[in-house]
Design a protein around this motif. Structure first.
Motif, PDB file in Angstrom:
ATOM      1  N   ARG A  26      -2.516  41.285  52.540  1.00 18.47           N
ATOM      2  CA  ARG A  26      -3.126  42.112  53.585  1.00 18.47           C
ATOM      3  C   ARG A  26      -3.646  43.442  53.016  1.00 18.47           C
ATOM      4  NH1 ARG A  26      -1.236  44.367  59.567  1.00 18.47           N
ATOM      5  NH2 ARG A  26      -3.396  44.620  60.249  1.00 18.47           N
ATOM      6  N   TRP A  30       0.971  44.603  53.289  1.00 18.68           N
ATOM      7  CA  TRP A  30       2.182  43.795  53.401  1.00 18.68           C
ATOM      8  C   TRP A  30       2.810  43.489  52.045  1.00 18.68           C
ATOM      9  CZ3 TRP A  30       0.672  39.796  57.796  1.00 18.68           C
ATOM     10  CH2 TRP A  30       0.700  40.472  59.026  1.00 18.68           C
ATOM     11  N   CYS A  33       5.284  46.182  51.439  1.00 21.59           N
ATOM     12  CA  CYS A  33       6.240  46.460  52.510  1.00 21.59           C
ATOM     13  C   CYS A  33       7.565  45.804  52.153  1.00 21.59           C
ATOM     14  CB  CYS A  33       5.730  45.910  53.839  1.00 21.59           C
ATOM     15  SG  CYS A  33       6.879  46.144  55.210  1.00 21.59           S
ATOM     16  N   ARG A  38       9.569  44.257  59.695  1.00 20.93           N
ATOM     17  CA  ARG A  38       8.401  45.066  60.081  1.00 20.93           C
ATOM     18  C   ARG A  38       7.119  44.235  59.982  1.00 20.93           C
ATOM     19  NH1 ARG A  38       6.884  49.740  56.257  1.00 20.93           N
ATOM     20  NH2 ARG A  38       9.161  49.930  56.272  1.00 20.93           N
ATOM     21  N   GLU A  41       6.931  42.057  63.014  1.00 23.93           N
ATOM     22  CA  GLU A  41       6.542  42.850  64.179  1.00 23.93           C
ATOM     23  C   GLU A  41       5.031  43.084  64.188  1.00 23.93           C
ATOM     24  OE1 GLU A  41       8.730  46.469  64.074  1.00 23.93           O
ATOM     25  OE2 GLU A  41      10.677  45.490  64.305  1.00 23.93           O
ATOM     26  N   GLU A  42       4.474  43.424  63.037  1.00 23.09           N
ATOM     27  CA  GLU A  42       3.036  43.662  62.961  1.00 23.09           C
ATOM     28  C   GLU A  42       2.255  42.373  63.189  1.00 23.09           C
ATOM     29  OE1 GLU A  42       2.175  45.719  59.317  1.00 23.09           O
ATOM     30  OE2 GLU A  42       3.468  47.411  59.832  1.00 23.09           O
ATOM     31  N   ALA A  45       2.064  41.802  66.860  1.00 18.97           N
ATOM     32  CA  ALA A  45       1.072  42.700  67.456  1.00 18.97           C
ATOM     33  C   ALA A  45      -0.349  42.200  67.246  1.00 18.97           C
ATOM     34  CB  ALA A  45       1.229  44.107  66.884  1.00 18.97           C
ATOM     35  N   LEU A  46      -0.572  41.445  66.172  1.00 12.11           N
ATOM     36  CA  LEU A  46      -1.891  40.861  65.891  1.00 12.11           C
ATOM     37  C   LEU A  46      -2.136  39.576  66.672  1.00 12.11           C
ATOM     38  CD1 LEU A  46      -1.972  41.345  62.003  1.00 12.11           C
ATOM     39  CD2 LEU A  46      -3.360  42.590  63.677  1.00 12.11           C
TER      40      LEU A  46
END
Length: 308
Positions: A26, A30, A33, A38, A41-42, A45-46
């Motif tokens: 990404r 990512w 990360c 997390r 979670e992202e 959200a996508l």
């Protein structure tokens, strides 16, 4: 002998290896990360995996696929022996001109800078005692696609014979040699696979936090999947647990807190060879950067490997 896989499985292998790379990378958000929770979670959200279109600029390929593609295209040339090694060296040097924003690792940068394609043994570089990364593991799927027959397997796993026979930094290699085998023996024993029997004892690890904690136990320096020994472990663990589920494969091999584009490349490529593209949301592969090159290399590799 078992029937060869159809050409579209080779295509799925290279396309999904690239998809695992683009998804885990990404654009660096990512890959670097350290918390799998997390990332999940992202992803929610996508809108989840089915809502994502893997295309640049948000979802570019990393250095992982660019160099894997150099391997695949070099192998698909049909060359052998010294000529093949020179061709691979040439393609690797050329690929390093395509690294803007792709985050190549230090060993890749150093190693390719030492290549001298066209010169005698210009594909050989000095032993690197700090070269513990997963680049070789992550770029080797194309080698298996080119030489898939059972009678070719001994040629692919005789690394020590090559080191001794060529006299290539024998002492340095010998000093570092046992780490990989010892690490894998411990892992395989823990999963009931050391003797090749089954079924494997794979823990369920249902949450991202549990998977991160397990993966980091195998890692060097606390970065799961970064090294040559543990990136294939993460990939194998995910493949054993995911079965035919693309979503589960991504959850375990790609969307974790570690070097997830590399583990994603390995696992997703193997998954694609086994299961094909039918279970994968089209957005995962239809707009990938360098899609046509990946497809072309896949079909050439299949023709060379199976004579069709």
């Amino acid at each position: 002998m078992a029937a060869p896989p159809p050409p579209d499985r080779y295509e799925a292998a290279l396309l999904l290896a690239a998809a695992g790379d683009a998804l885990g990378f990404r654009a660096g958000l990512w890959e670097y990360c350290t918390a799998g929770a997390r990332i999940h979670e992202e992803l929610r959200a996508l809108g989840g995996l089915s809502s994502i279109e893997l295309r640049p600029p948000e979802w570019p390929l990393s250095d992982d696929t660019v160099l894997h593609l150099a391997t695949a295209e070099g192998l698909s040339s049909g060359l052998e022996g010294d000529a093949l090694l020179q061709e691979l060296a040439r393609r690797y040097v050329a690929a390093m001109g395509d690294m803007e924003g792709r985050k190549p690792g230090p060993s890749s940068i150093l190693g390719t800078s030492q290549l001298r394609p066209g010169e005698p043994q210009g594909y050989r570089i000095p032993f690197n005692p700090t070269g513990t990364g997963c680049g070789a593991a992550m770029r080797s799927l194309a080698i298996g696609l080119r030489y898939p027959r059972p009678e070719e397997l001994p040629m692919l796993i005789r690394a020590w014979d090559y080191v001794e026979g060529e006299g290539v930094a024998v002492g340095d290699n010998a000093a570092a040699w046992d780490f990989f085998g010892d690490s894998w023996r411990r892992y395989l024993e823990s999963r009931g696979l050391l003797e090749g029997g089954g079924p494997p004892r794979v823990p369920s690890l249902p949450t991202p936090e549990e998977r991160d904690a397990e993966y980091v136990r195998w890692a060097l320096g606390g970065w799961a999947g970064r090294s040559g020994h543990d990136a294939p472990m993460v990939a194998l663990e995910a493949l054993l647990a995911a079965g035919d589920s693309w979503e589960e494969l991504c959850s375990r091999a790609v969307l974790h807190g570690g070097d997830n584009d590399s583990t994603g490349t390995i696992a997703a490529g193997c998954w694609g060879l086994r299961w094909g593209l039918s279970r994968v949301p089209p957005g995962m592969h239809r707009h990938l950067e360098y899609r046509q090159r990946l497809c072309d290399a896949a079909h050439r590799l299949h023709a060379l490997a199976w004579g069709h």
